[in-house]
Scaffold this active site. Structure first.
Site, PDB file in Angstrom:
ATOM      1  N   GLY A   1       0.818  -1.155   0.123  1.00 49.29           N
ATOM      2  CA  GLY A   1      -0.016  -0.024   0.030  1.00 49.29           C
ATOM      3  C   GLY A   1       0.922   1.480   0.038  1.00 49.29           C
ATOM      4  O   GLY A   1       1.977   1.289   0.611  1.00 49.29           O
TER       5      GLY A   1
ATOM      6  N   ASP B   1       0.391   4.032   1.402  1.00 48.05           N
ATOM      7  CA  ASP B   1       0.317   4.669   2.844  1.00 48.05           C
ATOM      8  C   ASP B   1       1.646   3.894   3.479  1.00 48.05           C
ATOM      9  O   ASP B   1       2.376   4.796   4.494  1.00 48.05           O
ATOM     10  CB  ASP B   1      -0.900   4.304   3.514  1.00 48.05           C
ATOM     11  CG  ASP B   1      -1.404   3.018   3.784  1.00 48.05           C
ATOM     12  OD1 ASP B   1      -0.900   2.128   2.809  1.00 48.05           O
ATOM     13  OD2 ASP B   1      -2.170   2.636   4.475  1.00 48.05           O
ATOM     14  N   ARG B   2       1.883   2.925   3.221  1.00 46.39           N
ATOM     15  CA  ARG B   2       2.982   2.095   4.078  1.00 46.39           C
ATOM     16  C   ARG B   2       4.351   2.780   3.615  1.00 46.39           C
ATOM     17  O   ARG B   2       5.159   3.095   4.445  1.00 46.39           O
ATOM     18  CB  ARG B   2       2.869   0.457   3.893  1.00 46.39           C
ATOM     19  CG  ARG B   2       1.740   0.101   4.594  1.00 46.39           C
ATOM     20  CD  ARG B   2       1.503  -1.512   4.228  1.00 46.39           C
ATOM     21  NE  ARG B   2       2.824  -2.222   4.856  1.00 46.39           N
ATOM     22  CZ  ARG B   2       3.216  -3.591   4.408  1.00 46.39           C
ATOM     23  NH1 ARG B   2       2.474  -4.067   3.499  1.00 46.39           N
ATOM     24  NH2 ARG B   2       4.088  -4.143   4.934  1.00 46.39           N
TER      25      ARG B   2
ATOM     26  N   ASP C   1       1.187   2.187  11.867  1.00 47.45           N
ATOM     27  CA  ASP C   1       0.078   3.105  11.587  1.00 47.45           C
ATOM     28  C   ASP C   1      -1.115   2.267  12.053  1.00 47.45           C
ATOM     29  O   ASP C   1      -1.660   1.107  11.624  1.00 47.45           O
ATOM     30  CB  ASP C   1      -0.121   2.986   9.716  1.00 47.45           C
ATOM     31  CG  ASP C   1      -0.860   4.147   9.496  1.00 47.45           C
ATOM     32  OD1 ASP C   1      -1.868   4.536   9.999  1.00 47.45           O
ATOM     33  OD2 ASP C   1      -0.943   4.643   8.268  1.00 47.45           O
TER      34      ASP C   1
ATOM     35  N   THR D   1      -7.745   1.853  10.328  1.00 48.32           N
ATOM     36  CA  THR D   1      -8.592   0.665   9.832  1.00 48.32           C
ATOM     37  C   THR D   1      -7.840  -0.507  10.121  1.00 48.32           C
ATOM     38  O   THR D   1      -8.388  -1.598  10.728  1.00 48.32           O
ATOM     39  CB  THR D   1      -8.969   1.014   8.605  1.00 48.32           C
ATOM     40  OG1 THR D   1      -9.794   2.165   8.464  1.00 48.32           O
ATOM     41  CG2 THR D   1     -10.250  -0.261   8.002  1.00 48.32           C
TER      42      THR D   1
ATOM     43  N   THR E   1     -18.030  -7.404  30.258  1.00 43.13           N
ATOM     44  CA  THR E   1     -17.521  -8.027  28.957  1.00 43.13           C
ATOM     45  C   THR E   1     -16.909  -6.808  28.150  1.00 43.13           C
ATOM     46  O   THR E   1     -16.042  -6.923  27.344  1.00 43.13           O
ATOM     47  CB  THR E   1     -18.841  -8.578  28.224  1.00 43.13           C
ATOM     48  OG1 THR E   1     -19.085  -9.821  29.012  1.00 43.13           O
ATOM     49  CG2 THR E   1     -18.587  -8.779  26.962  1.00 43.13           C
TER      50      THR E   1
END
Length: 286
Positions: free
Chosen positions: A110, A112-113, A132, A135, A195
């Site tokens: 990607g 972005d990486r 990062d 998402t 929980t």
């Protein structure tokens, strides 16, 4: 970055981040959901207008891991601001980074990486682990010579929580937040007393543990301990009080986009070549 005023745009899976830069100086910073798109387009047009008001030819640079959104955004910007030059990373200019990826990795890593790694190395040219937290969570490594070696991809906090709710019959839908006790002292309560607390603890420790273990493995492989730089929408929540982290840089991807663009401009100046014609960008995943 040498000083060309630009608007850098990073189209992510769910949000788009953008900033105006003049050299290393950031003039603005924003982040909006990809949908609804009207608000995002208006914000970007306002940034282009700011460049125009400063007497500069508006130049906008788009990088993306979400091709449908970025293509729509590019068309909309060109229609609404015909005087602007809109460039797409990987199509209109190369992503300037040396890497050790195999042929498959070179095609699918990607943007972005890559830009995170370029941004980290531009800020400090030394070996770094780049995290990062968005998402998805990516944990990558760039060495002291600026070579990108790849890394790991894992689900992000909200994705983990969503999967726990959707793939079970009893676990509730829990919004992501810092678990009880997270703060400057990082006095995290390890025992979830209900929980939702247990689910938040699980997600929080999973991501922190992933980064810590991978950093140790990268250090062993590199035979030196790298600094750890974090970016992404959940960076502060997850890592704000983590002693492992050397820096949280919220605009890291955008800085990497600008640095790569400036490197390309310098190459053109050195060679006196005309810019290469546009070529179709590859489909890129994260």
């Amino acid at each position: 970055m040498s000083g060309t005023p630009v608007l850098t745009i990073n189209v992510g899976n769910s949000r788009t981040q953008f900033a105006r830069f003049e050299g290393q100086e950031r003039r603005s910073l924003g982040s909006l959901p990809n949908s609804p798109s009207e608000g995002l387009l208006d914000a970007l047009l306002a940034e282009i207008a700011a460049l125009r008001d400063e007497g500069e030819k508006p130049v906008a640079i788009i990088a993306s891991v979400n091709r449908p959104v970025s293509q729509t955004l590019e068309r909309s910007l060109l229609d609404a601001a015909p005087d602007a030059e809109v460039l797409v990373a990987g199509r209109d200019f190369p992503i300037d980074i040396t890497h050790s990826l195999d042929a498959s990795g070179e095609q699918t890593v990607g943007q972005d990486r890559l830009f995170n790694a370029i941004g980290a190395y531009a800020l400090r040219p030394e070996a770094s682990v780049i995290v990062d937290a968005g998402t998805a969570v990516t944990v990558d490594f760039i060495d002291g010579q600026g070579v990108f070696h790849g890394g790991a991809i894992a689900p992000g906090a909200r994705m983990m929580l969503g999967a726990l709710h959707e793939k079970t019959s009893a676990l509730p839908e829990v919004p992501f937040a810092a678990p009880v006790g997270v703060g400057e002292a990082d006095d995290l309560e390890p025992f979830g007393k209900n929980t939702p607390e247990a689910m938040l603890n699980g997600v929080f420790f999973a991501i922190r543990g992933l980064v810590r273990l991978l950093t140790e493995r990268y250090a062993e492989k590199y035979e030196a301990y790298p600094r750890v730089v974090v970016t992404g929408g959940d960076a502060q929540t997850i890592f704000g009080s983590d002693e492992l982290i050397d820096a949280i840089v919220h605009d890291l991807t955008l800085r990497g986009i600008g640095a790569s663009f400036e490197s390309w401009l310098r190459t053109l100046d050195d060679s006196d070549d005309e810019p290469a014609p546009h070529t179709e960008a590859r489909d890129l995943d994260r």
